[in-house]
Design an enzyme around this catalytic site. Structure first.
Site, mmCIF file in Angstrom:
data_model
loop_
_atom_site.group_PDB
_atom_site.id
_atom_site.type_symbol
_atom_site.label_atom_id
_atom_site.label_comp_id
_atom_site.label_asym_id
_atom_site.label_seq_id
_atom_site.Cartn_x
_atom_site.Cartn_y
_atom_site.Cartn_z
ATOM 1 N N ARG A 114 -32.596 74.137 117.977
ATOM 2 C CA ARG A 114 -32.741 75.332 117.087
ATOM 3 C C ARG A 114 -31.572 76.050 116.714
ATOM 4 N NH1 ARG A 114 -37.403 75.849 120.211
ATOM 5 N NH2 ARG A 114 -39.358 74.497 119.171
ATOM 6 N N LYS A 136 -23.026 78.322 104.524
ATOM 7 C CA LYS A 136 -23.923 77.639 103.761
ATOM 8 C C LYS A 136 -23.726 75.910 104.168
ATOM 9 C CE LYS A 136 -24.678 79.337 99.257
ATOM 10 N NZ LYS A 136 -24.165 79.216 97.662
ATOM 11 N N GLU A 178 -12.027 75.900 93.227
ATOM 12 C CA GLU A 178 -12.653 77.022 94.108
ATOM 13 C C GLU A 178 -11.656 78.262 93.896
ATOM 14 O OE1 GLU A 178 -15.506 76.917 94.542
ATOM 15 O OE2 GLU A 178 -16.305 75.084 95.261
ATOM 16 N N LYS A 217 -14.452 86.627 99.927
ATOM 17 C CA LYS A 217 -15.885 85.919 100.407
ATOM 18 C C LYS A 217 -16.792 86.716 101.425
ATOM 19 C CE LYS A 217 -18.361 81.536 100.763
ATOM 20 N NZ LYS A 217 -18.327 80.014 100.636
ATOM 21 N N GLU A 227 -28.019 84.697 99.119
ATOM 22 C CA GLU A 227 -27.857 84.752 97.967
ATOM 23 C C GLU A 227 -28.945 85.281 97.031
ATOM 24 O OE1 GLU A 227 -25.590 81.051 96.703
ATOM 25 O OE2 GLU A 227 -26.922 80.931 95.024
ATOM 26 N N ARG A 231 -24.103 87.375 95.896
ATOM 27 C CA ARG A 231 -23.397 86.010 96.388
ATOM 28 C C ARG A 231 -23.583 84.801 95.206
ATOM 29 N NH1 ARG A 231 -23.680 83.078 101.999
ATOM 30 N NH2 ARG A 231 -22.136 81.499 101.577
ATOM 31 N N ASN A 235 -21.027 81.045 92.477
ATOM 32 C CA ASN A 235 -21.502 79.735 91.741
ATOM 33 C C ASN A 235 -20.782 79.626 90.523
ATOM 34 O OD1 ASN A 235 -23.135 79.109 93.876
ATOM 35 N ND2 ASN A 235 -24.886 80.257 93.063
ATOM 36 N N HIS A 238 -20.446 76.201 88.605
ATOM 37 C CA HIS A 238 -20.903 75.183 89.686
ATOM 38 C C HIS A 238 -22.211 74.610 89.118
ATOM 39 C CE1 HIS A 238 -18.142 76.547 92.473
ATOM 40 N NE2 HIS A 238 -18.626 75.916 93.662
ATOM 41 N N HIS A 242 -21.510 70.811 89.367
ATOM 42 C CA HIS A 242 -22.382 70.017 90.422
ATOM 43 C C HIS A 242 -22.933 68.804 89.343
ATOM 44 C CE1 HIS A 242 -23.281 72.950 93.794
ATOM 45 N NE2 HIS A 242 -22.103 72.360 93.942
ATOM 46 N N HIS A 252 -15.863 67.280 94.189
ATOM 47 C CA HIS A 252 -16.300 68.596 93.985
ATOM 48 C C HIS A 252 -15.246 69.713 93.288
ATOM 49 C CE1 HIS A 252 -19.041 71.916 94.712
ATOM 50 N NE2 HIS A 252 -17.952 72.658 95.161
HETATM 51 P P1 NAD Z 1 -13.733 66.499 101.569
HETATM 52 O O1 NAD Z 1 -14.399 67.014 102.740
HETATM 53 O O2 NAD Z 1 -14.351 65.021 101.229
HETATM 54 O O3 NAD Z 1 -12.104 66.181 101.603
HETATM 55 C C1 NAD Z 1 -11.353 65.654 100.979
HETATM 56 C C2 NAD Z 1 -10.304 64.719 101.362
HETATM 57 O O4 NAD Z 1 -9.622 65.006 102.114
HETATM 58 C C3 NAD Z 1 -11.393 63.551 102.178
HETATM 59 O O5 NAD Z 1 -11.005 62.316 101.723
HETATM 60 C C4 NAD Z 1 -10.847 63.927 103.503
HETATM 61 O O6 NAD Z 1 -10.863 62.991 104.402
HETATM 62 C C5 NAD Z 1 -9.480 64.384 103.368
HETATM 63 N N1 NAD Z 1 -8.681 65.367 104.064
HETATM 64 C C6 NAD Z 1 -9.424 66.478 104.910
HETATM 65 N N2 NAD Z 1 -8.281 67.083 105.486
HETATM 66 C C7 NAD Z 1 -7.152 66.460 105.341
HETATM 67 C C8 NAD Z 1 -5.614 66.684 105.778
HETATM 68 N N3 NAD Z 1 -5.264 67.893 106.369
HETATM 69 N N4 NAD Z 1 -4.844 65.787 105.317
HETATM 70 C C9 NAD Z 1 -5.108 64.821 104.580
HETATM 71 N N5 NAD Z 1 -6.379 64.451 104.003
HETATM 72 C C10 NAD Z 1 -7.294 65.154 104.409
HETATM 73 O O7 NAD Z 1 -14.031 67.325 100.617
HETATM 74 P P2 NAD Z 1 -13.735 68.916 100.207
HETATM 75 O O8 NAD Z 1 -13.131 68.928 98.829
HETATM 76 O O9 NAD Z 1 -12.808 69.534 101.347
HETATM 77 O O10 NAD Z 1 -15.078 69.505 100.029
HETATM 78 C C11 NAD Z 1 -15.973 69.264 99.366
HETATM 79 C C12 NAD Z 1 -17.342 69.447 99.761
HETATM 80 O O11 NAD Z 1 -17.647 70.963 100.094
HETATM 81 C C13 NAD Z 1 -18.308 69.144 98.813
HETATM 82 O O12 NAD Z 1 -19.401 68.547 99.649
HETATM 83 C C14 NAD Z 1 -19.072 70.607 98.290
HETATM 84 O O13 NAD Z 1 -20.292 70.443 98.178
HETATM 85 C C15 NAD Z 1 -18.961 71.264 99.857
HETATM 86 N N6 NAD Z 1 -18.830 72.739 99.600
HETATM 87 C C16 NAD Z 1 -19.387 73.761 100.257
HETATM 88 C C17 NAD Z 1 -19.178 74.888 100.225
HETATM 89 C C18 NAD Z 1 -19.920 75.954 101.217
HETATM 90 O O14 NAD Z 1 -19.970 77.077 100.958
HETATM 91 N N7 NAD Z 1 -20.479 75.296 102.125
HETATM 92 C C19 NAD Z 1 -18.442 75.704 99.074
HETATM 93 C C20 NAD Z 1 -17.671 74.726 98.590
HETATM 94 C C21 NAD Z 1 -17.925 73.252 98.468
HETATM 95 N N1 GLY Z 2 -19.689 78.369 97.714
HETATM 96 C C1 GLY Z 2 -20.436 79.356 97.271
HETATM 97 C C2 GLY Z 2 -21.083 80.198 98.293
HETATM 98 O O1 GLY Z 2 -20.808 80.112 99.592
HETATM 99 O O2 GLY Z 2 -22.063 80.921 98.370
#
Ligand code: NAD
Ligand code: GLY
Length: 354
Positions: A114, A136, A178, A217, A227, A231, A235, A238, A242, A252
């Site tokens: 939990r 998130k 972003e 943020k 949200e 918040r 988006n 987005h 998406h 993304h």
């Molecule tokens: P990702 O985690 O897939 O990373 C992108 C690529 O970079 C991958 O191939 C990874 O292996 C590589 N990588 C990571 N660190 C590295 C480094 N230091 N050197 C070389 N390569 C490296 O993608 P992302 O763009 O980081 O994140 C996208 C994800 O985040 C999506 O799933 C999206 O929905 C999510 N997201 C979440 C939030 C949130 O608030 N939680 C906000 C925006 C996006």
């Molecule tokens: N990435 C949008 C949020 O965290 O609300």
């Protein structure tokens, strides 16, 4: 090292930014209990020695890299490994990687017993400016992005910009996706990015951008963790982004750039976004898209993208497609269109070209 606190009704967390953040914080965070480290295959291949230094004798789970692994099956495997490792309530999960590792790792931490402490160590620009902060957590399911998840704040976020030195240029561009979103909402970030969007190999400049986005943020999340209001501004771009991500195979961040482009055009046409401000944002998005050469995605089947936007979790039951758009400097608005109007507006926005 910079320190930013984030206090929400559910939890207090601290974000540390700087190339000394990890050495300063990790030893005390890892001492005294069994922990669990999650990373992905690319990060592990690049930083195997780093893991040996900071996480000796710690259970490590290496997820295959990529969005397709942000799913229930991976989550199950991670939770199973955590159970087998005998983690306790006092244990910590360290999510070292991009947004994929951060999102699924945060959810695993929220679910295990939990909720155990989660420390985010973001290694992509996208994760450093956005996804590691704000709590998130999610996995994708049934072709819908982030449809299963929880709000669960990390106790600490350790942001070390030196990780960005190994990031391919295309991934830097994804992070810019972003950052452009923050620029649309924050005059200072807009000015910084307009001045130097082509200078993104400069780690010092990236650090300045990361700090500005994280401060923005943190303020928004403190005001509205779940949200229900402010918040939603995070988006911007987005809803369509998406839909593009799920139908085009683009990442993304790149999808968010196209989402920003098309939604800003739709908002200008509908009189929601001030024309001059919208055109300014569009020029910035176009410069960001040009950062790396890429083949124009196939937008010919626009009905496919529009249909995906229909399943976006931001929509309500009235069947309208809901978007957050910038209005003018420092102002944003919610913008909703009935599905058919959305489809027509999107078609027009795409026809206007990249
Ligand atoms: P990702 O985690 O897939 O990373 C992108 C690529 O970079 C991958 O191939 C990874 O292996 C590589 N990588 C990571 N660190 C590295 C480094 N230091 N050197 C070389 N390569 C490296 O993608 P992302 O763009 O980081 O994140 C996208 C994800 O985040 C999506 O799933 C999206 O929905 C999510 N997201 C979440 C939030 C949130 O608030 N939680 C906000 C925006 C996006
Ligand atoms: N990435 C949008 C949020 O965290 O609300």
């Amino acid at each position: 090292m910079r320190k930013i606190t984030l206090q929400t009704p559910s939890m207090a967390g601290t974000i540390y930014i700087g190339n000394d953040a990890i050495a300063a914080r990790l030893p005390s965070l890892t001492a005294g209990q069994k922990n669990f480290v999650l990373t992905d295959s690319n990060v592990y291949a690049l930083y195997a020695d780093w893991f040996k230094t900071y996480f000796p004798n710690t259970e490590l789970f290496v997820l295959p890299a990529g969005e397709t692994h942000k799913n229930f099956h991976s989550l199950y495997e991670i939770l199973e490994k955590m159970t087998q490792a005998g983690l306790r309530r006092t244990s910590r999960l360290f999510a070292v990687g991009g947004g994929v590792v951060g999102d699924i790792g945060g959810l695993a931490a929220a679910l295990y017993m939990r909720g155990i402490s989660c420390v985010q160590i973001p290694t992509t620009l996208l994760a450093q400016v956005d996804s590691s902060v704000g709590g998130k957590t999610a996995v994708d399911l049934g072709g819908v992005k982030n449809v299963v998840g929880a709000f669960y704040q990390p106790c600490e976020v350790l942001i070390d910009p030196t990780f960005l030195a190994t990031l391919p240029k295309r991934e830097i561009k994804c992070g810019v996706g972003e950052i452009v979103k923050y620029a649309a909402l924050n005059a200072e970030i807009l000015r910084l990015l307009e001045e130097r969007v082509d200078a993104l190999s400069d780690l010092e400049f990236l650090t300045t951008l990361v700090e500005a986005c994280v401060r923005h943020k943190a303020r928004v999340v403190e005001a509205d963790e779940r949200e229900s209001g402010e918040r939603k501004s995070l988006n911007v771009g987005h809803t369509t982004g998406h839909a593009i991500e799920l139908t085009s195979g683009l990442s993304h961040g790149e999808s968010v750039l196209y989402g920003m482009l098309f939604e800003t055009r739709m908002a200008i046409a509908a009189g929601v976004c001030e024309c001059a401000y919208g055109e300014r944002l569009i020029r910035l998005v176009q410069r960001a898209l040009a950062l790396t050469p890429q083949t124009e995605p196939d937008f010919s089947e626009i009905g496919k993208h529009a249909k995906k936007a229909r399943s976006d979790k931001k929509n309500a039951e009235d069947g309208k497609i809901r978007m957050a758009v910038a209005k003018t400097e420092g102002e944003w608005a919610q913008f909703a269109l009935p599905f058919d109007e959305y489809k027509t507006a999107l078609l027009k926005a795409v026809k206007d070209g990249k």
